[in-house]
Scaffold this motif. Sequence first.
Motif, PDB file in Angstrom:
ATOM      1  N   THR A   1       0.835  -1.210   0.000  1.00  0.00           N
ATOM      2  CA  THR A   1       0.000   0.000   0.000  1.00  0.00           C
ATOM      3  C   THR A   1       0.867   1.256   0.000  1.00  0.00           C
ATOM      4  O   THR A   1       0.605   2.211  -0.743  1.00  0.00           O
ATOM      5  CB  THR A   1      -0.933  -0.001   1.223  1.00  0.00           C
ATOM      6  OG1 THR A   1      -1.702  -1.199   1.242  1.00  0.00           O
ATOM      7  CG2 THR A   1      -1.862   1.199   1.200  1.00  0.00           C
TER       8      THR A   1
ATOM      9  N   THR B   1       1.627   4.370  -2.824  1.00  0.00           N
ATOM     10  CA  THR B   1       1.466   5.775  -2.441  1.00  0.00           C
ATOM     11  C   THR B   1       2.726   6.578  -2.716  1.00  0.00           C
ATOM     12  O   THR B   1       2.671   7.718  -3.182  1.00  0.00           O
ATOM     13  CB  THR B   1       1.114   5.873  -0.941  1.00  0.00           C
ATOM     14  OG1 THR B   1      -0.059   5.108  -0.683  1.00  0.00           O
ATOM     15  CG2 THR B   1       0.865   7.321  -0.531  1.00  0.00           C
TER      16      THR B   1
ATOM     17  N   ARG C   1     -10.543  11.611  -1.780  1.00  0.00           N
ATOM     18  CA  ARG C   1     -10.126  11.759  -0.381  1.00  0.00           C
ATOM     19  C   ARG C   1     -11.301  11.576   0.569  1.00  0.00           C
ATOM     20  O   ARG C   1     -11.150  11.052   1.673  1.00  0.00           O
ATOM     21  CB  ARG C   1      -9.495  13.142  -0.181  1.00  0.00           C
ATOM     22  CG  ARG C   1      -8.862  13.369   1.175  1.00  0.00           C
ATOM     23  CD  ARG C   1      -8.172  14.728   1.195  1.00  0.00           C
ATOM     24  NE  ARG C   1      -7.426  14.909   2.428  1.00  0.00           N
ATOM     25  CZ  ARG C   1      -7.928  15.467   3.531  1.00  0.00           C
ATOM     26  NH1 ARG C   1      -9.176  15.892   3.538  1.00  0.00           N
ATOM     27  NH2 ARG C   1      -7.182  15.592   4.612  1.00  0.00           N
TER      28      ARG C   1
ATOM     29  N   SER D   1     -12.840   7.811   2.093  1.00  0.00           N
ATOM     30  CA  SER D   1     -12.475   7.137   3.352  1.00  0.00           C
ATOM     31  C   SER D   1     -13.371   7.548   4.508  1.00  0.00           C
ATOM     32  O   SER D   1     -13.370   6.898   5.557  1.00  0.00           O
ATOM     33  CB  SER D   1     -11.016   7.437   3.701  1.00  0.00           C
ATOM     34  OG  SER D   1     -10.833   8.831   3.890  1.00  0.00           O
TER      35      SER D   1
ATOM     36  N   TRP E   1     -11.740   2.686   1.270  1.00  0.00           N
ATOM     37  CA  TRP E   1     -10.546   3.211   1.935  1.00  0.00           C
ATOM     38  C   TRP E   1      -9.306   2.987   1.074  1.00  0.00           C
ATOM     39  O   TRP E   1      -8.473   3.884   0.927  1.00  0.00           O
ATOM     40  CB  TRP E   1     -10.383   2.550   3.301  1.00  0.00           C
ATOM     41  CG  TRP E   1      -9.167   3.013   4.041  1.00  0.00           C
ATOM     42  CD1 TRP E   1      -9.023   4.135   4.782  1.00  0.00           C
ATOM     43  CD2 TRP E   1      -7.890   2.351   4.068  1.00  0.00           C
ATOM     44  NE1 TRP E   1      -7.756   4.221   5.275  1.00  0.00           N
ATOM     45  CE2 TRP E   1      -7.035   3.149   4.872  1.00  0.00           C
ATOM     46  CE3 TRP E   1      -7.397   1.164   3.525  1.00  0.00           C
ATOM     47  CZ2 TRP E   1      -5.725   2.793   5.117  1.00  0.00           C
ATOM     48  CZ3 TRP E   1      -6.087   0.815   3.767  1.00  0.00           C
ATOM     49  CH2 TRP E   1      -5.260   1.626   4.565  1.00  0.00           C
ATOM     50  N   TYR E   2      -9.179   1.779   0.481  1.00  0.00           N
ATOM     51  CA  TYR E   2      -8.033   1.492  -0.378  1.00  0.00           C
ATOM     52  C   TYR E   2      -8.031   2.393  -1.615  1.00  0.00           C
ATOM     53  O   TYR E   2      -6.974   2.875  -2.054  1.00  0.00           O
ATOM     54  CB  TYR E   2      -8.032   0.020  -0.813  1.00  0.00           C
ATOM     55  CG  TYR E   2      -7.350  -0.893   0.176  1.00  0.00           C
ATOM     56  CD1 TYR E   2      -5.977  -0.787   0.406  1.00  0.00           C
ATOM     57  CD2 TYR E   2      -8.061  -1.857   0.887  1.00  0.00           C
ATOM     58  CE1 TYR E   2      -5.332  -1.617   1.311  1.00  0.00           C
ATOM     59  CE2 TYR E   2      -7.433  -2.684   1.802  1.00  0.00           C
ATOM     60  CZ  TYR E   2      -6.074  -2.562   2.013  1.00  0.00           C
ATOM     61  OH  TYR E   2      -5.451  -3.374   2.922  1.00  0.00           O
TER      62      TYR E   2
ATOM     63  N   SER F   1      -9.293   5.363  -1.701  1.00  0.00           N
ATOM     64  CA  SER F   1      -8.980   6.712  -1.219  1.00  0.00           C
ATOM     65  C   SER F   1      -7.480   6.911  -1.038  1.00  0.00           C
ATOM     66  O   SER F   1      -6.930   7.930  -1.470  1.00  0.00           O
ATOM     67  CB  SER F   1      -9.721   6.973   0.091  1.00  0.00           C
ATOM     68  OG  SER F   1      -9.404   8.244   0.604  1.00  0.00           O
ATOM     69  N   ILE F   2      -6.812   5.956  -0.386  1.00  0.00           N
ATOM     70  CA  ILE F   2      -5.382   6.137  -0.129  1.00  0.00           C
ATOM     71  C   ILE F   2      -4.542   5.952  -1.389  1.00  0.00           C
ATOM     72  O   ILE F   2      -3.383   6.371  -1.440  1.00  0.00           O
ATOM     73  CB  ILE F   2      -4.873   5.189   0.980  1.00  0.00           C
ATOM     74  CG1 ILE F   2      -4.982   3.734   0.529  1.00  0.00           C
ATOM     75  CG2 ILE F   2      -5.606   5.423   2.273  1.00  0.00           C
ATOM     76  CD1 ILE F   2      -4.331   2.766   1.477  1.00  0.00           C
TER      77      ILE F   2
ATOM     78  N   THR G   1       1.840  12.065   5.920  1.00  0.00           N
ATOM     79  CA  THR G   1       0.778  11.396   5.159  1.00  0.00           C
ATOM     80  C   THR G   1       1.095   9.924   4.943  1.00  0.00           C
ATOM     81  O   THR G   1       0.226   9.062   5.117  1.00  0.00           O
ATOM     82  CB  THR G   1       0.590  12.096   3.804  1.00  0.00           C
ATOM     83  OG1 THR G   1       1.864  12.212   3.150  1.00  0.00           O
ATOM     84  CG2 THR G   1       0.014  13.487   3.983  1.00  0.00           C
ATOM     85  N   ARG G   2       2.340   9.621   4.580  1.00  0.00           N
ATOM     86  CA  ARG G   2       2.706   8.215   4.369  1.00  0.00           C
ATOM     87  C   ARG G   2       2.686   7.435   5.679  1.00  0.00           C
ATOM     88  O   ARG G   2       2.301   6.260   5.712  1.00  0.00           O
ATOM     89  CB  ARG G   2       4.095   8.128   3.723  1.00  0.00           C
ATOM     90  CG  ARG G   2       4.142   8.669   2.299  1.00  0.00           C
ATOM     91  CD  ARG G   2       5.381   8.155   1.573  1.00  0.00           C
ATOM     92  NE  ARG G   2       6.613   8.565   2.214  1.00  0.00           N
ATOM     93  CZ  ARG G   2       7.304   9.649   1.908  1.00  0.00           C
ATOM     94  NH1 ARG G   2       6.847  10.455   0.965  1.00  0.00           N
ATOM     95  NH2 ARG G   2       8.430   9.937   2.513  1.00  0.00           N
TER      96      ARG G   2
ATOM     97  N   VAL H   1      -0.804   6.527   6.360  1.00  0.00           N
ATOM     98  CA  VAL H   1      -1.207   5.408   5.497  1.00  0.00           C
ATOM     99  C   VAL H   1      -0.680   4.093   6.067  1.00  0.00           C
ATOM    100  O   VAL H   1      -1.399   3.068   6.091  1.00  0.00           O
ATOM    101  CB  VAL H   1      -0.697   5.631   4.058  1.00  0.00           C
ATOM    102  CG1 VAL H   1      -0.840   4.363   3.230  1.00  0.00           C
ATOM    103  CG2 VAL H   1      -1.453   6.770   3.407  1.00  0.00           C
TER     104      VAL H   1
ATOM    105  N   SER I   1      -2.924   1.003   7.377  1.00  0.00           N
ATOM    106  CA  SER I   1      -2.760  -0.270   6.677  1.00  0.00           C
ATOM    107  C   SER I   1      -2.427  -1.411   7.622  1.00  0.00           C
ATOM    108  O   SER I   1      -2.286  -2.558   7.179  1.00  0.00           O
ATOM    109  CB  SER I   1      -1.664  -0.147   5.616  1.00  0.00           C
ATOM    110  OG  SER I   1      -1.962   0.882   4.712  1.00  0.00           O
TER     111      SER I   1
END
Length: 601
Positions: A78, A82, A232, A235, A254-255, A257-258, A379-380, A383, A387
């Motif tokens: 994931t 990203t 965005r 989610s 959600w997946y 969205s990210i 942000t990462r 995520v 996850s």
Amino acid sequence: MPFKKKLSFDANGDGEVKYTEKNGDDCYELSHSLEMDMQSRYSAPKQAHWLLRRIFILTWIRSYDRSQAFADLIAGITLGLTIIPQSIAYAALAGLSSEYGLYSAFIGSIIYVFFGTIPQVSIGPTSLMAIMTLQFCADKPVQIVIVLAFLAGFVELLMGVFQLGFIVSFIPAPVTKAFTSGTAVIVVLAQIKSLLGIRLKKVPSIGDYFTNIHLSDAILGITCICLLLALRLLSQVKFKQDTPLTQRLKKVLWYISISRNALIVFFSGLMVYIWVHKSSMEAVPFALSSKVASAMPSIKLPPFAFEHQNRTYVFTDILHELGSGVILVPIVAVLANVAIAKAFVKDGKLDASQEMLTLGLCNLAGSFFSAMPTCGAFTRSAVSQASGVRTPMAGIYTGLIVLSALSILTPYFQYIPRSSLAAVLIAAVVFMIDLTPIKELWRTNKKDFFSWTGSLVMCLVAGVEMGLLFGIVVSMICILLRLGNPRIEVSLKQWESQYYVHIEPQSDIFYTGVDMLRTEIVAACQLYRNDFPIVVQCSRFMQFDATFVEMLNAVAKELANDNVVLVLQHMSLKQQQMLPVTSNIRFCNEDQELFPQEAKQ
């Protein structure tokens, strides 16, 4: 005779043993034996060996199991989806071609696996590091960017070795917020041109700015921003009923969205790819990314000396070109990385020095793979957390995905429209702009308000490094003013039938505030016509040294001329012993000890 200091120390709980100057040695031995007894009962847990604390993977790899491996695999994949579009976009923001962003993405992820302590932290290119790189390396050879990564890593490594994390404490929260908001505004303004397809290097006027907008680029860029903002919100979709079907659907949303950045970059690039193969590259109405010449990175020393456009650069020339960036870039990176680590650390147990060491190693290693400066991205990290990441091992899978992209996808990077990359950047940083301090700080703390406002204005006008430097300088000036002008409360108090002037510091007093304390004592004597004893609360005397001793002796002599007694309250025995014996200075702890003769009556 001066008062005897009577510090009550009830060793047995029966109130019979008292600690005074006469029996101080005996009581010390008694308290010391009690302390040793308590230490034998309660001992701090053993610290791990320094090798385990520094090569942190050794502390958790032995208990690594299948469930953790599966969770890390999902989180790593994931995160890889990203970080790829982010890296391409951040490389463009820094003025570099796409591959340099990906070089920076894979090596930091892999190094952090072995030395990092927070599973959620993802080391790689960020908007903050990209704008700092652009600030110091704009219109300069790419080799200077690589050397900047090496020097930043070296400084960060030294900060970790010498445990200099306290430097970050001198940057107050308002300055950090202003710096982040200022950086985000600069990113947005810098990407507006690419978003609207403006190909002018410099905009001479507002009229020329609007007349040079390319409609096709503008439509694509604005459409991408709208799609990113809509994705965005996926989610946050809530269902009325909580069933297994809705839970699975919520997970799918959600997946999606990210993965919105990857989806936008993929489909916009796919559209251009199909367009080119149906007609030609020249027929595409969008400005495209530059063609990537190389693919997989090769290991080589950072270019400390090189030739560019008939000019030879040596190491001193590079240092001159970078200027204050050699110090500011690593400090900003450490500031961002420690803040992210604090946000995700469990039980508040954060080894800031280890995080600085790890970040330094990531940048040092990255410079051998032609990477730009890197740090953690919030942000990462969010995520990764969402996850279900369990250990830093997820970085291995992220790094492998980035390497796969470098080996397979690099020929296709040239098909990515610049307006879609600009949309990804703007949508990523626009939510970092926080203007709430305008109202909040104005109401609660005017000093912090002006510090925030000044830092933000300096970031926008003079550059992000000057904004950060302005905030640090203002903070240091405020600290020095506070040290030199401590808050002191002067009041006239009464005990039984006796009055006395009570002088109590409201903040810690160091040697820098001694003159202010003396001024307050003299002013109190003049106000009350030397009619009452002066009682000074000494519990907030910090680093009691010769400056304190000299001041108290001078004040005592001045008061002795007017037959005024100076009573030092709550002064430790060690501090008392530093003062010369004089009949004009007395010591006490409690109020009833101020006037012992009155108490006896």
